[in-house]
Design an enzyme around this catalytic site. Structure first.
Site, PDB file in Angstrom:
ATOM      1  N   GLU A   1       4.962  -0.347 -10.175  1.00 31.72           N
ATOM      2  CA  GLU A   1       3.578  -0.751 -10.433  1.00 31.72           C
ATOM      3  C   GLU A   1       2.748   0.518 -10.691  1.00 31.72           C
ATOM      4  OE1 GLU A   1       2.666  -4.655  -7.776  1.00 31.72           O
ATOM      5  OE2 GLU A   1       3.393  -2.935  -6.654  1.00 31.72           O
TER       6      GLU A   1
ATOM      7  N   HIS B   1       3.550   2.927  -7.689  1.00 35.94           N
ATOM      8  CA  HIS B   1       4.252   2.281  -6.584  1.00 35.94           C
ATOM      9  C   HIS B   1       5.698   2.004  -6.986  1.00 35.94           C
ATOM     10  CE1 HIS B   1       5.008  -1.397  -3.886  1.00 35.94           C
ATOM     11  NE2 HIS B   1       5.208  -0.307  -3.193  1.00 35.94           N
TER      12      HIS B   1
ATOM     13  N   SER C   1       1.889   2.008  -0.460  1.00 32.71           N
ATOM     14  CA  SER C   1       2.362   0.622  -0.567  1.00 32.71           C
ATOM     15  C   SER C   1       1.214  -0.356  -0.733  1.00 32.71           C
ATOM     16  CB  SER C   1       3.124   0.231   0.704  1.00 32.71           C
ATOM     17  OG  SER C   1       4.292   0.980   0.817  1.00 32.71           O
TER      18      SER C   1
HETATM   19  P1  NAD Z   1       9.255   8.174   5.390  1.00 34.44           P
HETATM   20  O1  NAD Z   1       8.779   8.026   6.781  1.00 34.44           O
HETATM   21  O2  NAD Z   1      10.692   7.925   5.101  1.00 34.44           O
HETATM   22  O3  NAD Z   1       8.912   9.660   4.848  1.00 34.44           O
HETATM   23  C1  NAD Z   1       7.646  10.228   4.908  1.00 34.44           C
HETATM   24  C2  NAD Z   1       7.834  11.762   4.825  1.00 34.44           C
HETATM   25  O4  NAD Z   1       6.547  12.373   4.668  1.00 34.44           O
HETATM   26  C3  NAD Z   1       8.468  12.368   6.089  1.00 34.44           C
HETATM   27  O5  NAD Z   1       9.643  13.078   5.736  1.00 34.44           O
HETATM   28  C4  NAD Z   1       7.377  13.305   6.622  1.00 34.44           C
HETATM   29  O6  NAD Z   1       7.890  14.487   7.199  1.00 34.44           O
HETATM   30  C5  NAD Z   1       6.602  13.618   5.342  1.00 34.44           C
HETATM   31  N1  NAD Z   1       5.248  14.102   5.550  1.00 34.44           N
HETATM   32  C6  NAD Z   1       4.320  13.646   6.447  1.00 34.44           C
HETATM   33  N2  NAD Z   1       3.186  14.371   6.319  1.00 34.44           N
HETATM   34  C7  NAD Z   1       3.383  15.260   5.315  1.00 34.44           C
HETATM   35  C8  NAD Z   1       2.579  16.278   4.700  1.00 34.44           C
HETATM   36  N3  NAD Z   1       1.328  16.489   5.089  1.00 34.44           N
HETATM   37  N4  NAD Z   1       3.121  17.008   3.688  1.00 34.44           N
HETATM   38  C9  NAD Z   1       4.398  16.812   3.292  1.00 34.44           C
HETATM   39  N5  NAD Z   1       5.206  15.859   3.836  1.00 34.44           N
HETATM   40  C10 NAD Z   1       4.699  15.106   4.827  1.00 34.44           C
HETATM   41  O7  NAD Z   1       8.315   7.239   4.498  1.00 34.44           O
HETATM   42  P2  NAD Z   1       8.670   6.487   3.119  1.00 34.44           P
HETATM   43  O8  NAD Z   1       9.289   5.198   3.410  1.00 34.44           O
HETATM   44  O9  NAD Z   1       9.338   7.453   2.195  1.00 34.44           O
HETATM   45  O10 NAD Z   1       7.177   6.160   2.617  1.00 34.44           O
HETATM   46  C11 NAD Z   1       6.409   7.121   1.934  1.00 34.44           C
HETATM   47  C12 NAD Z   1       5.298   6.410   1.177  1.00 34.44           C
HETATM   48  O11 NAD Z   1       5.892   5.512   0.227  1.00 34.44           O
HETATM   49  C13 NAD Z   1       4.390   5.549   2.064  1.00 34.44           C
HETATM   50  O12 NAD Z   1       3.088   5.592   1.554  1.00 34.44           O
HETATM   51  C14 NAD Z   1       5.000   4.157   1.919  1.00 34.44           C
HETATM   52  O13 NAD Z   1       4.067   3.134   2.156  1.00 34.44           O
HETATM   53  C15 NAD Z   1       5.407   4.190   0.447  1.00 34.44           C
HETATM   54  N6  NAD Z   1       6.459   3.244   0.047  1.00 34.44           N
HETATM   55  C16 NAD Z   1       7.541   3.030   0.856  1.00 34.44           C
HETATM   56  C17 NAD Z   1       8.550   2.163   0.436  1.00 34.44           C
HETATM   57  C18 NAD Z   1       9.790   1.937   1.263  1.00 34.44           C
HETATM   58  O14 NAD Z   1      10.612   1.071   0.902  1.00 34.44           O
HETATM   59  N7  NAD Z   1      10.002   2.681   2.336  1.00 34.44           N
HETATM   60  C19 NAD Z   1       8.441   1.518  -0.802  1.00 34.44           C
HETATM   61  C20 NAD Z   1       7.329   1.770  -1.614  1.00 34.44           C
HETATM   62  C21 NAD Z   1       6.337   2.643  -1.172  1.00 34.44           C
END
Ligand code: NAD
Length: 289
Positions: A154, A142, A121
């Site tokens: 992005e 992104h 993010s």
């Molecule tokens: P989330 O908490 O829903 O999911 C993260 C997942 O990663 C979990 O299921 C966890 O088990 C897994 N994980 C952790 N370590 C791991 C590893 N070593 N190998 C494989 N899997 C692993 O998080 P999210 O909201 O999906 O966010 C993920 C990324 O996307 C982050 O970098 C976040 O900043 C970015 N992001 C999130 C959003 C949003 O709206 N939530 C939007 C854009 C970007």
């Protein structure tokens, strides 16, 4: 980029499962990897439910939905997914050291010409890239939630990314039917310079007792024409992710991103939003993303 490319998506949470669905809908073969078996099972269930909604709305046939699901291979071991990847999209938890570890593993396990993308993010793409011996092939992609319905993303080349890698990322986005915008590798890129500050101030308003969550959100939807209010949006993103992004922006860009103590209070109590069933609002089981 051809539709026969193999995409590996790492992390099957809120973003990862949507990215996997989008890629499979676009005809790519997808390996979806998560260390947590339960997260993986839930991800597949969510993708199936989402596809069935598309079938009910007449936007996909039952056969297409089955084919899309059939293109997604769920795995808990990265080694099984990385060897044939043309493109990897990392969507694990927003922690720099975790992402660096994943990228170091990817560098070891994927073909040398594979493009390695992160869905961070806000974090530095260059810092993540330097965990590999191929920083020219590392780029930020992104995506926005909910990924299968979103129409933009992005694309963030770092100062180390090659023009060929940026071009491959742009072609990927267009093949997936998404309009890409190139942003600079600067904390928060473009959208996350704006959104976290807005959400953070909504938590300050709430904590000061100036207004209820419903009033804050309703005013922003009706008054500003936003599709969703900042507090509901925070619950959808995940309050843990919002806090991680704010902490990083605060460290990098200063006082204006100091995380609201009321946001911290909820995160410390494990209230992460819709993914845990409770955040600013409370959600029943059917609403958990
Ligand atoms: P989330 O908490 O829903 O999911 C993260 C997942 O990663 C979990 O299921 C966890 O088990 C897994 N994980 C952790 N370590 C791991 C590893 N070593 N190998 C494989 N899997 C692993 O998080 P999210 O909201 O999906 O966010 C993920 C990324 O996307 C982050 O970098 C976040 O900043 C970015 N992001 C999130 C959003 C949003 O709206 N939530 C939007 C854009 C970007």
């Amino acid at each position: 980029m051809k539709a026969s490319v193999q995409v590996t998506v790492i992390g099957a949470g809120i973003m990862g499962h949507g990215i996997a669905q989008l890629c499979a809908q676009s005809g790519f073969q997808v390996s979806l990897v998560d260390v947590d078996r339960t997260a993986l099972d839930q991800a597949l269930l969510k993708i199936e439910t989402s596809l069935q909604t598309l079938v009910k709305k007449g936007r996909r046939t039952q056969k297409e939905a089955e084919e899309i699901l059939g293109r997604i291979r769920p795995l808990t071991v990265l080694e099984q997914a990385a060897g044939e990847a043309d493109l990897v999209i990392e969507a694990v938890t927003e922690e720099l050291n975790l992402k660096k570890k994943v990228f170091a593993d990817l560098d070891r396990l994927t073909p040398p010409d594979a493009v390695l993308a992160t869905n961070t993010s806000a974090l530095s793409i260059a810092q993540i890239a330097l965990a590999t011996a191929r920083p020219d092939k590392v780029i930020g992609l992104h995506f926005f939630y909910p990924v299968p319905l979103s129409s933009t993303l992005e694309v963030i080349p770092s100062l180390l990314t090659s023009p060929e890698t940026t071009e491959a990322a742009l072609v990927f986005a267009r093949t997936a039917g998404i309009e890409p915008f190139v942003a600079k590798d600067f904390p928060g890129f473009i959208v996350n310079r704006l959104l976290p500050a807005f959400i953070n101030e909504a938590f300050n308003l709430l904590g000061e007792g100036q207004a209820s969550p419903e009033v804050i959100d309703r005013l922003c939807t009706l008054g500003l024409g936003h599709g969703i209010g900042p507090l509901r949006m925070a619950d959808l993103i995940g309050l843990d992710t919002v806090l991680s992004v704010l902490e990083y922006l605060h460290r990098e860009l200063g006082e204006r991103y100091r995380p609201s103590p009321w946001l911290k209070q909820l995160v410390r109590a494990g209230k992460y939003g819709r993914k845990t069933g409770q955040g600013v609002y409370t959600y029943d089981k059917s609403e958990i993303v």
